[in-house]
Design a protein around this motif. Structure first.
Motif, PDB file in Angstrom:
ATOM      1  N   ALA A 203      53.747  -4.544 -27.134  1.00  0.00           N
ATOM      2  CA  ALA A 203      55.122  -4.025 -27.155  1.00  0.00           C
ATOM      3  C   ALA A 203      55.437  -3.440 -28.535  1.00  0.00           C
TER       4      ALA A 203
ATOM      5  N   GLN B   9      53.709  -0.048 -28.979  1.00  0.00           N
ATOM      6  CA  GLN B   9      54.408   0.995 -28.212  1.00  0.00           C
ATOM      7  C   GLN B   9      55.695   1.406 -28.936  1.00  0.00           C
ATOM      8  N   TYR B  10      56.401   0.384 -29.451  1.00  0.00           N
ATOM      9  CA  TYR B  10      57.656   0.646 -30.161  1.00  0.00           C
ATOM     10  C   TYR B  10      57.409   1.525 -31.391  1.00  0.00           C
TER      11      TYR B  10
ATOM     12  N   ARG C   1      66.496  -9.085 -34.509  1.00  0.00           N
ATOM     13  CA  ARG C   1      65.688  -8.765 -33.327  1.00  0.00           C
ATOM     14  C   ARG C   1      64.491  -9.722 -33.222  1.00  0.00           C
TER      15      ARG C   1
ATOM     16  N   HIS D 134      59.853  -3.891 -39.884  1.00  0.00           N
ATOM     17  CA  HIS D 134      58.506  -3.663 -39.334  1.00  0.00           C
ATOM     18  C   HIS D 134      57.418  -4.427 -40.070  1.00  0.00           C
TER      19      HIS D 134
ATOM     20  N   ARG E 137      56.581   5.130 -30.734  1.00  0.00           N
ATOM     21  CA  ARG E 137      57.784   5.929 -30.422  1.00  0.00           C
ATOM     22  C   ARG E 137      58.557   6.228 -31.707  1.00  0.00           C
ATOM     23  N   TRP E 138      58.657   5.212 -32.571  1.00  0.00           N
ATOM     24  CA  TRP E 138      59.396   5.352 -33.844  1.00  0.00           C
ATOM     25  C   TRP E 138      58.790   6.485 -34.676  1.00  0.00           C
TER      26      TRP E 138
END
Ligand code: NDP
Length: 622
Positions: free
Chosen positions: A602, A605-606, A547, A483, A609-610
């Motif tokens: 994106a 948003q990720y 990723r 991250h 959620r995490w």
């Protein structure tokens, strides 16, 4: 073949894309140089001096704190605020400046203001109840807001200013970080955060004679009001009334301070290597009635999400049709979207190529308008021609201003365009460009900050992690994080920066706010559960890098399918800090340019959620 210059009139003929591509390439090639970032050097001696606040004597600290944050700018402030909200009371912020503010502490040049709308640029507005007075607030208001955050969250209580970290070493037995500073401190901290900022090491061109100038000089991030008179509120700089002033550089900083220098100096010489693109600003005071109507609970988060969705950063995640900000940043994305719809409504299918074609078409049109604006505003045709920028708008930091171009109509202001070469040398008396010496009393260096150098070099210290491994060693073959924040072997340490995370350049503080919130969630959990350490797992770090790599790197021409496009970071662009000064990066440096595939929206948003899942996937507590 049409002459590309014909397109700048009101009756525009169709754009000759090939001619523009050729012109852009020619202009880039003029500026390409083998030394890249090595053409610069750092400020030394008097140029580094803090002109704003004296250093206060204090006793060295030898105690223990729960969380220490290096950097008192927005990164430290938002992380500190969120930590306090999460119940972590014991937070110490260290900064080399004399107060909070980071970039806004140092950059007090006349005319400084945010280039992203205040409602999304200034963090914690809802929490502090502050209404920005303008759509684009000026620097004194932003600095005051930093102080407001510091006061409201009790962050002044244990802050150490005018203090530089000299060592940061993990003690594996005691499971704490040992910190040393240039003020004799040696204390321990369970957790550390690093928010040293992307643009805090000011630079100068390393040109012949730079130390020989006998007049006065300073960098824009150390504005010498004692010499110029006036102040950061834009008061007249009366002491310049009989002075010949040179300003070197025409980036975002120069664009904001040149109107003030042109107004106040007897003579102003603006030395330009590459013109900035200068689009409409449209600043307006905030109407309190309107503000009261939007400032409903949750408003700032909604505005932040809306802004991201309406910039190019929103493309990978669907965007948002309701543009609340309506400015130059969102205009870029709006135009690209319109071009995509145009293509699709005439029977095309949506694909990566459709998007890239749309981007290029929209960008050509936008840049033609920006160049036409120069002709419309600047009276002298030769000056107007030299002020036109020939590259894609996102190749360099886009600028927005409604008085910059006008400044060149003042009788005392002269543009010295160096046709991409830059100033040649400095003499005892002034500046040499194009073989001519310009005698001046004062040189203002608006030559920017280091960006693409190594993180540890810019931070000024190297972390020593588990087993004595240095961060610079661990990253020798490329930056590795989860991250953009967590690094294997460096437990309880968190980075707050853009790379390998959101990479949202249109609103830098937003990146920091999100990371600060994430850190507070993790540390709050660790403290509540009595965990001694938090560390990314090897698998999670590797998976994250893979990723990120799956999206390609901007310098490879991210998603350009091998096409030569003027997209952000591309080597097709004119050199600058967005593209590693136009040089192909080393294999290791390539990792410094990675962003989340799908873009900032994106990523936000990720990470939301995490955080919400409460599972802290990839991070291990012990
Ligand atoms: P920049 O790096 O953007 O600009 C430096 C300038 O110095 C460029 O014009 C560069 O030319 C010029 N230069 C370098 N060497 C020479 C030379 N030898 N001769 C002549 N000119 C030379 O620095 P800034 O301080 O303007 O901006 C840095 C960043 O700070 C911005 O990109 C932005 O991110 C941020 N910023 C944000 C603001 C805001 O939000 N309100 C305001 C101001 C800055 P060349 O382009 O050819 O390299």
């Amino acid at each position: 073949m049409t002459d590309i210059h014909e397109h700048t009139g009101h009756q525009r003929s169709p754009i000759d894309k090939e001619a523009l591509r050729r012109k852009y390439r020619e202009e880039r090639d003029k500026r390409s140089r083998p030394d890249g970032i090595a053409q610069y050097r750092r400020l030394t001696g008097d140029l580094l001096h803090d002109p704003y606040l004296p250093v206060q004597p204090r006793e060295p600290r030898t105690d223990h704190v729960t969380f220490t944050f290096v950097g008192g700018g927005f990164a430290g402030l938002v992380t500190g605020a969120r930590l306090k909200e999460a119940g972590v009371d014991d937070v110490r912020i260290i900064d080399k400046a004399g107060d909070f503010g980071g970039t806004w502490y140092w950059n007090r040049y006349p005319g400084a203001q945010c280039d992203t709308a205040s409602f999304v640029y200034m963090p914690l507005l809802e929490e502090t109840g502050h209404m920005p007075t303008e759509k684009y607030a000026h620097a004194p208001e932003i600095l005051e807001h930093c102080q407001r955050i510091g006061k409201q969250y009790g962050l002044y209580d244990d802050a150490l200013f005018h203090t530089e970290v000299t060592g940061l070493t993990w003690d594996d037995d005691a499971q704490v970080w040992v910190m040393t500073t240039d003020r004799g401190d040696e204390f321990t901290s369970q957790f550390v955060g690093l928010g040293t900022g992307p643009l805090h090491v000011a630079k100068l061109p390393d040109i012949p004679g730079i130390d020989s100038f006998r007049g006065h000089s300073f960098h824009t991030s150390r504005w010498d009001y004692a010499y110029t008179g006036g102040g950061p509120e834009g008061e007249p700089m009366r002491r310049l009334a009989d002075k010949r002033v040179a300003i070197i550089g025409t980036g975002a900083t120069a664009v904001q301070c040149i109107p003030h220098l042109a107004r106040d100096a007897e003579e102003l010489y603006v030395f330009q290597r590459t013109p900035s693109s200068v689009d409409v600003r449209g600043n307006v005071p905030t109407d309190p009635t309107w503000f009261a109507s939007i400032a409903q609970p949750g408003w700032q988060q909604r505005w932040l999400e809306n802004f991201t969705a309406n910039t190019m950063g929103g493309f990978g995640a669907g965007g948002d049709d309701d543009d609340l900000i309506q400015d130059g940043w969102t205009d870029i994305a709006r135009r690209v979207k319109a071009k995509v719809f145009e293509r699709m409504s005439s029977g095309g299918e949506f694909s990566g190529d459709t998007l890239l074609d749309a981007f290029e078409d929209a960008d050509f049109e936008k840049m033609e308008e920006i160049r036409a604006r120069v002709d419309a505003v600047v009276e002298d045709p030769a000056t107007a021609a030299a002020l036109k920028s020939w590259y894609g708008q996102l190749c360099k930091r886009p600028c927005f201003h409604d008085e910059y171009l006008q400044a060149f109509n003042r009788p005392g202001a002269t543009l010295v365009d160096t046709d991409g070469k830059g100033v040649e040398r400095i003499t005892e008396r002034g500046v040499v460009a194009g073989g001519r010496e310009y005698e001046v009393d004062c040189i203002v260096w608006a030559t920017g900050f280091e960006v693409s150098t190594e993180f540890t070099s810019r931070a000024g210290f190297d972390l020593v992690g588990r087993g004595g491994v240095r961060l610079s060693e661990y990253w020798a073959s490329g930056m590795r994080t989860l991250h953009g924040s967590h690094v294997l072997g460096f437990p309880n340490a968190f980075l707050v920066q853009l790379t390998q995370g959101s990479n949202h350049i249109a609103n830098v503080p937003h990146n920091m706010s999100e990371t600060g919130t994430t850190i507070a969630k993790i540390v709050g959990h660790a403290v509540a559960q009595g965990h001694a350490t938090v560390e990314v797992s090897a698998e999670a770090e590797e998976a994250w890098i893979q990723r990120l790599l799956s999206g390609g790197t901007p310098l490879d021409g991210l998603g350009s399918g091998g096409r030569s496009l003027q997209i952000p970071g591309s080597l097709e662009c004119t050199p600058g800090y967005y593209n590693n000064e136009g040089q192909a990066p080393t294999a290791a440096a390539r990792y410094n340019f990675l962003g989340f595939p799908g873009g900032p929206l994106a990523f936000f948003q990720y990470i939301d959620r995490w955080r919400r899942s409460g599972e802290f996937e990839g991070v291990e507590f012990r």
